[in-house]
Design an enzyme around this catalytic site. Structure first.
Site, PDB file in Angstrom:
ATOM      1  N   MET A   1      54.267  47.985  25.185  1.00  0.00           N
ATOM      2  CA  MET A   1      52.782  48.163  25.496  1.00  0.00           C
ATOM      3  C   MET A   1      52.016  48.697  24.405  1.00  0.00           C
ATOM      4  O   MET A   1      50.892  48.445  24.082  1.00  0.00           O
ATOM      5  CB  MET A   1      52.949  49.485  26.351  1.00  0.00           C
ATOM      6  CG  MET A   1      51.237  50.101  27.002  1.00  0.00           C
ATOM      7  SD  MET A   1      51.561  51.572  27.862  1.00  0.00           S
ATOM      8  CE  MET A   1      52.337  51.148  29.417  1.00  0.00           C
TER       9      MET A   1
ATOM     10  N   ARG B   1      32.651  27.254  43.291  1.00  0.00           N
ATOM     11  CA  ARG B   1      32.716  28.562  42.958  1.00  0.00           C
ATOM     12  C   ARG B   1      31.497  29.610  43.324  1.00  0.00           C
ATOM     13  O   ARG B   1      31.504  30.305  44.208  1.00  0.00           O
ATOM     14  CB  ARG B   1      33.029  28.781  41.265  1.00  0.00           C
ATOM     15  CG  ARG B   1      33.150  29.999  41.048  1.00  0.00           C
ATOM     16  CD  ARG B   1      33.711  30.193  39.223  1.00  0.00           C
ATOM     17  NE  ARG B   1      32.248  30.226  38.656  1.00  0.00           N
ATOM     18  CZ  ARG B   1      32.145  30.297  37.352  1.00  0.00           C
ATOM     19  NH1 ARG B   1      33.366  30.891  36.654  1.00  0.00           N
ATOM     20  NH2 ARG B   1      31.026  30.296  36.712  1.00  0.00           N
TER      21      ARG B   1
ATOM     22  N   LYS C   1      28.067  38.785  29.368  1.00  0.00           N
ATOM     23  CA  LYS C   1      29.037  39.520  30.324  1.00  0.00           C
ATOM     24  C   LYS C   1      30.422  40.250  29.781  1.00  0.00           C
ATOM     25  O   LYS C   1      30.542  39.805  28.730  1.00  0.00           O
ATOM     26  CB  LYS C   1      29.114  38.408  31.374  1.00  0.00           C
ATOM     27  CG  LYS C   1      30.049  37.210  30.938  1.00  0.00           C
ATOM     28  CD  LYS C   1      30.123  35.977  32.038  1.00  0.00           C
ATOM     29  CE  LYS C   1      30.969  35.009  31.689  1.00  0.00           C
ATOM     30  NZ  LYS C   1      30.668  33.844  32.464  1.00  0.00           N
TER      31      LYS C   1
ATOM     32  N   TYR D   1      62.653  45.716  24.220  1.00  0.00           N
ATOM     33  CA  TYR D   1      63.156  45.942  25.567  1.00  0.00           C
ATOM     34  C   TYR D   1      64.095  44.753  25.938  1.00  0.00           C
ATOM     35  O   TYR D   1      63.967  43.727  25.754  1.00  0.00           O
ATOM     36  CB  TYR D   1      61.917  45.839  26.427  1.00  0.00           C
ATOM     37  CG  TYR D   1      61.181  47.099  26.503  1.00  0.00           C
ATOM     38  CD1 TYR D   1      61.931  48.271  27.046  1.00  0.00           C
ATOM     39  CD2 TYR D   1      59.983  47.410  25.867  1.00  0.00           C
ATOM     40  CE1 TYR D   1      61.209  49.380  27.196  1.00  0.00           C
ATOM     41  CE2 TYR D   1      59.419  48.625  26.067  1.00  0.00           C
ATOM     42  CZ  TYR D   1      60.033  49.772  26.536  1.00  0.00           C
ATOM     43  OH  TYR D   1      59.679  51.029  26.763  1.00  0.00           O
TER      44      TYR D   1
HETATM   45  C1  LIG Z   1      30.471  32.810  31.548  1.00  0.00           C
HETATM   46  C2  LIG Z   1      29.332  31.583  31.889  1.00  0.00           C
HETATM   47  C3  LIG Z   1      28.713  31.055  31.021  1.00  0.00           C
HETATM   48  C4  LIG Z   1      29.076  31.110  29.430  1.00  0.00           C
HETATM   49  O1  LIG Z   1      30.279  30.176  29.257  1.00  0.00           O
HETATM   50  P1  LIG Z   1      30.959  29.862  27.825  1.00  0.00           P
HETATM   51  O2  LIG Z   1      31.725  28.878  28.288  1.00  0.00           O
HETATM   52  O3  LIG Z   1      31.708  31.136  27.489  1.00  0.00           O
HETATM   53  O4  LIG Z   1      29.816  29.448  27.063  1.00  0.00           O
HETATM   54  C5  LIG Z   1      27.632  29.998  31.242  1.00  0.00           C
HETATM   55  N1  LIG Z   1      27.257  30.325  32.469  1.00  0.00           N
HETATM   56  C6  LIG Z   1      27.842  30.585  33.682  1.00  0.00           C
HETATM   57  C7  LIG Z   1      27.324  30.647  34.745  1.00  0.00           C
HETATM   58  C8  LIG Z   1      29.038  31.289  33.195  1.00  0.00           C
HETATM   59  O5  LIG Z   1      29.692  32.093  34.170  1.00  0.00           O
END
Ligand SMILES: *Cc1c(COP(=O)(O)O)cnc(C)c1O
Length: 374
Positions: A317, A148, A49, A269
């Site tokens: 930036m 979640r 992802k 800054y």
């Molecule tokens: C992002 C995610 C993972 C991977 O998690 P890591 O901690 O990066 O290994 C696995 N399962 C779900 C549902 C996730 O959202």
């Protein structure tokens, strides 16, 4: 640093960028092998992802497919649609967040598998299967204690009935651990208990439970298919122990200017840093737009030749100013590359100094770097 300078010379002549992000696909594959052996006989999927945590979903997925990985998880349907274009048909692509209403046909036609997180999502997918007049695959996610995503376990009986009467082929059930990186968390054990109860209720269906951290919690957490993400990319799967993974990412950034300033000079800054003595400073060409968090202002460092160069003043930036007083006078000049991530500074080091986690550093690495895959 000869190697790095030689690489910089080449890259800058070709592209003009001032930051060089190197992604070691060999290390990625070795991390996949390590995870596969830790979880065997369970399988390791790959969570790709957010563009494979910022490293490039296409390159990452292709390298892992070659190594035998056939299960890839993304968060959102558009990510899966892109992945589907270049990955072979025998790879299974799963959408963790499930579908937005109305996306069912697109998903089914692209041969993508949604994770069903709620009864409404179930009904929509089930209706899509009926109208497509074919069995459509899905994964059922249960919420075992994170609040979640996922079906509440109390809907388990109702679902068991719905599955029998539907055209949906449930591939496996899954859940996600909230504290997998904490080896002694009581919540892990609580969630495992709940997952076991669900596995018994859906006897005959495989289980997917463990992310990277979960892979290191022992066999009882592995189920049939584990879902590592961060560990593939070299992040630490567990807190408070030595990171067993190989680093995948290194980041070198070029110096764009150096100067010598007297004691009492304001830097950056807000004039937030004032030199306590004469200092030699270098400004390097990456800033918060490149994913180096502003929280690194007056904290953290970069490295040159093993020497720590503290960040002084606020992160801008497009640039960061560092104290190079600790180096020989002529060591660094315009165009010299300094190490932001590499042998002297791990992803975890940088994340700690920035007050964040490796995940946020990786996914934030900007698009202005010259990217090279090894
Ligand atoms: C992002 C995610 C993972 C991977 O998690 P890591 O901690 O990066 O290994 C696995 N399962 C779900 C549902 C996730 O959202």
């Amino acid at each position: 640093m000869v190697g790095i300078d030689a690489r910089a010379g080449l890259a800058s002549r070709q592209n003009g960028q001032s930051g060089y992000l190197t992604i070691d696909l060999g290390a990625l594959v070795r991390n996949y092998d390590q995870l596969s052996s830790v979880v065997a006989p369970a399988k390791a999927a790959a969570v790709v992802k957010a563009d494979a945590y910022g490293l490039g979903a296409r390159q990452v997925a292709n390298a892992l497919y070659e190594r035998g990985c056939r299960d890839f998880f993304v968060a959102q349907l558009p990510e899966a649609l892109i992945l589907r274009e270049f990955i072979a048909d025998d790879a299974d692509l799963y959408v963790l967040n499930g579908l937005q209403p109305g996306d069912e046909i697109t998903c089914a036609e692209a041969n993508i598998i949604p994770v069903i997180n709620s009864l409404p999502q179930w009904h929509q997918w089930s209706r899509a299967a009926s109208s497509a007049k074919r069995r459509l695959p899905a994964v059922l996610q249960f919420d075992t204690g994170m609040s979640r995503l996922g079906l509440p376990p109390c809907e388990q009986v109702q679902l068991a009935g719905l599955i029998v009467a539907s055209d949906v082929e449930v591939r496996f059930i899954m859940s996600h651990l909230a504290c997998a990186d904490e080896l002694d968390s009581v919540q892990n054990a609580d969630q495992l208990l709940e997952m076991r109860r669900l596995a018994d209720a859906f006897l005959g269906l495989d289980v997917s439970f463990a992310n990277s951290g979960g892979a290191f919690l022992g066999r009882s957490y592995h189920g049939a298919l584990t879902r590592p993400g961060i560990a593939l990319y070299g992040g630490a799967p567990s807190a408070g122990t030595k990171n067993p993974m190989e680093p995948v990412v290194s980041l070198d950034v070029a110096v764009v200017q150096t100067r010598i300033v007297p004691s009492g000079t304001k830097v950056g800054y807000g004039g937030a840093f004032v030199t306590p003595r004469e200092m030699r400073l270098a400004t390097i060409g990456a800033g918060y737009a490149d994913g180096l968090p502003r929280s690194l202002s007056d904290r953290g460092a970069v490295f040159y030749d093993g020497v720590r160069l503290p960040i002084v003043g606020r992160v801008s930036m497009d640039s960061i100013t560092v104290d190079i007083s600790g180096l020989p006078a002529t060591a660094i000049g315009h165009g010299t590359l300094v190490e932001v991530l590499g042998p002297n500074q791990s992803l975890e080091d940088l994340a700690r100094d920035a007050g964040t986690i490796s995940y946020e550093i990786l996914t934030g690495l900007g698009s202005r770097y010259h990217r090279q895959y090894r």
